[in-house]
Structures are given as structure tokens and as C-alpha cells.
Design a protein around this motif. Structure first.
Motif, PDB file in Angstrom:
ATOM      1  N   ARG A  37       7.396  -1.137   4.765  1.00  0.00           N
ATOM      2  CA  ARG A  37       6.547   0.011   4.565  1.00  0.00           C
ATOM      3  C   ARG A  37       5.157  -0.285   5.094  1.00  0.00           C
ATOM      4  O   ARG A  37       4.579  -1.302   4.756  1.00  0.00           O
TER       5      ARG A  37
ATOM      6  N   VAL B 189       0.272   7.086   6.558  1.00  0.00           N
ATOM      7  CA  VAL B 189       0.837   8.306   5.991  1.00  0.00           C
ATOM      8  C   VAL B 189       0.832   9.361   7.087  1.00  0.00           C
ATOM      9  O   VAL B 189      -0.221   9.660   7.662  1.00  0.00           O
TER      10      VAL B 189
ATOM     11  N   ALA C 111       4.481   5.125   5.295  1.00  0.00           N
ATOM     12  CA  ALA C 111       4.620   5.071   3.838  1.00  0.00           C
ATOM     13  C   ALA C 111       5.161   6.378   3.272  1.00  0.00           C
ATOM     14  O   ALA C 111       5.855   6.389   2.259  1.00  0.00           O
ATOM     15  N   ALA C 112       4.830   7.495   3.931  1.00  0.00           N
ATOM     16  CA  ALA C 112       5.272   8.801   3.445  1.00  0.00           C
ATOM     17  C   ALA C 112       4.995   9.854   4.506  1.00  0.00           C
ATOM     18  O   ALA C 112       4.191   9.647   5.418  1.00  0.00           O
TER      19      ALA C 112
ATOM     20  N   ILE D 255      14.571  11.946   2.990  1.00  0.00           N
ATOM     21  CA  ILE D 255      14.219  11.303   1.725  1.00  0.00           C
ATOM     22  C   ILE D 255      15.247  10.222   1.358  1.00  0.00           C
ATOM     23  O   ILE D 255      14.893   9.113   0.946  1.00  0.00           O
TER      24      ILE D 255
ATOM     25  N   PHE E  38      12.259   7.539   2.968  1.00  0.00           N
ATOM     26  CA  PHE E  38      10.907   8.009   3.280  1.00  0.00           C
ATOM     27  C   PHE E  38      10.498   9.111   2.301  1.00  0.00           C
ATOM     28  O   PHE E  38      11.093  10.186   2.313  1.00  0.00           O
ATOM     29  N   PRO E  39       9.472   8.881   1.487  1.00  0.00           N
ATOM     30  CA  PRO E  39       8.983   9.943   0.614  1.00  0.00           C
ATOM     31  C   PRO E  39       8.458  11.122   1.435  1.00  0.00           C
ATOM     32  O   PRO E  39       7.843  10.928   2.485  1.00  0.00           O
ATOM     33  N   VAL E  40       8.711  12.334   0.958  1.00  0.00           N
ATOM     34  CA  VAL E  40       8.255  13.552   1.625  1.00  0.00           C
ATOM     35  C   VAL E  40       7.571  14.441   0.602  1.00  0.00           C
ATOM     36  O   VAL E  40       8.077  14.632  -0.511  1.00  0.00           O
TER      37      VAL E  40
ATOM     38  N   ALA F  75      12.032  17.328  -2.032  1.00  0.00           N
ATOM     39  CA  ALA F  75      10.619  16.985  -1.842  1.00  0.00           C
ATOM     40  C   ALA F  75       9.743  17.778  -2.801  1.00  0.00           C
ATOM     41  O   ALA F  75       9.883  18.998  -2.923  1.00  0.00           O
TER      42      ALA F  75
ATOM     43  N   LEU G  85       1.424  11.700  -4.258  1.00  0.00           N
ATOM     44  CA  LEU G  85       1.759  10.568  -3.398  1.00  0.00           C
ATOM     45  C   LEU G  85       1.586   9.251  -4.144  1.00  0.00           C
ATOM     46  O   LEU G  85       2.427   8.340  -4.045  1.00  0.00           O
TER      47      LEU G  85
ATOM     48  N   ILE H 216       4.503   8.703  -6.505  1.00  0.00           N
ATOM     49  CA  ILE H 216       5.720   8.339  -5.788  1.00  0.00           C
ATOM     50  C   ILE H 216       5.673   6.874  -5.366  1.00  0.00           C
ATOM     51  O   ILE H 216       6.643   6.130  -5.534  1.00  0.00           O
ATOM     52  N   MET H 217       4.525   6.449  -4.818  1.00  0.00           N
ATOM     53  CA  MET H 217       4.412   5.076  -4.338  1.00  0.00           C
ATOM     54  C   MET H 217       4.416   4.053  -5.480  1.00  0.00           C
ATOM     55  O   MET H 217       4.748   2.894  -5.281  1.00  0.00           O
TER      56      MET H 217
END
Length: 337
Positions: free
Chosen positions: A66, A70, A125-126, A144, A148-150, A162, A311, A314-315
Motif C-alpha cells: 500500500r 490516494v 491507498a484508496a 473493493i 482497494f478501498p473506494v 463503497a 477514509l 477504513i484505513m
């Protein structure tokens, strides 16, 4: 005092020893974690400066898979509000110790797919995105599921996993239409927008709700157009042919309202007098027009703040809110009085 050969590299262990803290504390400071005290952070930062330590973020991202990047995937940076939103998001992301990477999809889903596939190679990271028309839940959910966070902003993708941060579009157009109906307007229209995007349907729903709650008989019209100045210009011409006696309009955006007002003036009509006009977004220029444009204000800074709060959750591995609505307010000016 740490003494090393000039060719030897200063390591994270050296920094920890020099600062009198643990290696894990140094790691937390380097990754901008909020789980370290200000006192320990100051010790580590002083040790880094004194030793000349350089953190290899590329190597760290390979270990963690990661990066600190962003991706801000914006639908249309030619739109002034989109650009304003992107600038606000950038600052909040910098404040998290991350680096924004801004890309423009030009309202094209194919281009959105292309840029996302490229950015995945950088282990971002996202993804924070304002989805292009035709974006579907399967595509987002697969992104996702691949790790990968969205986060969606401004627009919602139905049944996507998301989280999304949205202005209260429905409330905004409801307030705008109610404001016009309170002045005994009997014929009004909703102007502009793309039926392939969620915010169009939300804003139209607010307009229609106001009509349904008004006791008197009101004639209404819906005119679709591109979400551009030219689109507003063309929408006026179409409305003029279909409903020459229209008294007021609620525009999908300020930019559309700008084009609509220009087209009015070309045929000798006065905004606010011959046709009342309300926009949506409340761009800075809207208050400076003649007459000043009434508009629904969206707080771009608040959207940026709430987006980065999600964000951050999530992280940290926490569950983020699925849907966040940002309040809006109607700014009444001369164009609708």
C-alpha cells in the motif's frame, strides 16, 4: 551518540535508539498514525532531523502493498464545482499524511476504467471518486474485493459496497421549488442534468415533491440537457418552444443556470423579472452576477472533511458509515425575487 561509517545508512533502529523510544513508535510516527503522543512524536522527528534519516516509502509500500497515494477520480474537472471540490479534498488528504493524485475521467466510464486500472499498479491507498455515468455496482465491488478501498462522493452507485458522501440533493431542489411556489408561480421547469447519474434523480425528486405538496394547480416541465453552459443555453431555447409562458426555473447546476441566463438576455428577457432562476452548487461567481443568482449551497469543505474522516476509518480497519448526507441551504438572491 550513534557513530557510523559515512557509507552506512541510518536505520529505523538508529532513530529509535537516538530518540529513546521503541522501533514501533518510530514506525507509527513515520506512517502518520494518531496513536502516538505529541511528546514521542517530537522526539522522533528531532532524532530524524539530527541523524539525517530518510524514510524509504517505496520500500515500505512494497512491504505493506500500500502506497501513501490516494487517487481522486473526478468526473469533470472543467466543471467549476468539481475543481473546487477537488482542491478541498486535496488539503484534507495532505492533512492525513497522504498524497492526493488527481485524475479527470471526462464523464466517461471507459476512461474511468482505464485510469483506475493504471492507478492500481501504483498500489494506491484508496480511490475517492465521483463516478462517471454508467458506473455499476459490480465493477466497484470487484475493485473493493481486490483490496482497494473506494469512497464515492457527490454520486451514489446503487447497492455498491463503497461508502458514499452526498449533499442532500433532494432537500436542495425542494427548497428551491418551494421558494418559487411561495411567490405564486404557476408554471415552472426543472432544467438540465443527465438521467444516468444519481444526483439527477435526487434533485428531480425534490422538485417533484415540492410540486406535490403545493395545493394549487401548477404546470411543470422537465428539460434535459448537458451539464454545461452550452447545455443551459440549449435548454432555454427548447423550453421557449415548449412553454413560452414559463415563470420560473430550477436548474440542475449553477453552470446550467449561467447558460440559461445568457440565452434569456439574447432575446431581451430579464432574469428575475421575466423568468425567475435558481441554480445549484452556489459557485463563488453566482453572488457576483447581475442579478445575483439564487442557488442551493453545498459546503465543499464539509464534503472534504467527511470524506477523509471515512477514509481514516477504513484505513484503521474500522467500519465506516455507508451513507453520509451533507446538509444544504438555499441562498436567495435577486434572480428569484
Amino acid at each position: 551518540m550513534i557513530k557510523k561509517h559515512p557509507n552506512d545508512k541510518i536505520t529505523i533502529f538508529d532513530v529509535a535508539e537516538h530518540a529513546g523510544v521503541s522501533k514501533s513508535t518510530v514506525s507509527l510516527v513515520l506512517t502518520h498514525s494518531d496513536k502516538v503522543s505529541d511528546k514521542s512524536k517530537a522526539k522522533v522527528e528531532r532524532a530524524i532531523a539530527e541523524l539525517g534519516y530518510v524514510y524509504n516509502r517505496d520500500a515500505a509500500s512494497l512491504r505493506s502493498r500500500r502506497s501513501r497515494l490516494v487517487a481522486l477520480v473526478i468526473n469533470d474537472l472543467t466543471n467549476p464545482y468539481s475543481a473546487q471540490l477537488a482542491v478541498g479534498l486535496e488539503q484534507y488528504i495532505y492533512d492525513l499524511g497522504l498524497v492526493p493524485m488527481l485524475v479527470n475521467t471526462g464523464e466517461s466510464f471507459a476512461r474511468q476504467q482505464q485510469v483506475v486500472n493504471t492507478l492500481k499498479e501504483y498500489n494506491v491507498a484508496a480511490f475517492v471518486m465521483c463516478p462517471a455515468p454508467a458506473t455499476d455496482k459490480q465493477w466497484q465491488n470487484e475493485l473493493i474485493q481486490s483490496g482497494f478501498p473506494v469512497i464515492n462522493i457527490m454520486r451514489e452507485i446503487s447497492l455498491s459496497s463503497a461508502p458514499c458522501i452526498l449533499p442532500d440533493n433532494r432537500k436542495g431542489t425542494f427548497l428551491a421549488a418551494e421558494h418559487l411556489l411561495s411567490q405564486a408561480v404557476q408554471e415552472l421547469a426543472f432544467i438540465g442534468g443527465n438521467s444516468d447519474i444519481s444526483d439527477y434523480h435526487e434533485r428531480l425528486a425534490g422538485f417533484e415533491q415540492a410540486l406535490s405538496e403545493h395545493p394549487s394547480a401548477v404546470h411543470s416541465h422537465i428539460i434535459n440537457s448537458a451539464t454545461t453552459r452550452q447545455g443551459g443555453h440549449q435548454a432555454f431555447q427548447k423550453l421557449r418552444r415548449q412553454a413560452p409562458s414559463v415563470q420560473a426555473v430550477v436548474c440542475f447546476s449553477d453552470v446550467i443556470a449561467y447558460g440559461f441566463i445568457e440565452a434569456m438576455r439574447e432575446v431581451g428577457l430579464t432574469p428575475g423579472k421575466d423568468i425567475k432562476v435558481v441554480g445549484f452548487d452556489d459557485l463563488d461567481d453566482s453572488a457576483l452576477m447581475t442579478p445575483a443568482l439564487s442557488s442551493v449551497r453545498i459546503d465543499a469543505a464539509e464534503i472534504g472533511r467527511r470524506t477523509t474522516a471515512v477514509l481514516k476509518e477504513i484505513m484503521a480497519g474500522n467500519k465506516a458509515p455507508v451513507r453520509t448526507l451533507i446538509d444544504v441551504e438555499l441562498q436567495v438572491r435577486e434572480s428569484s425575487l
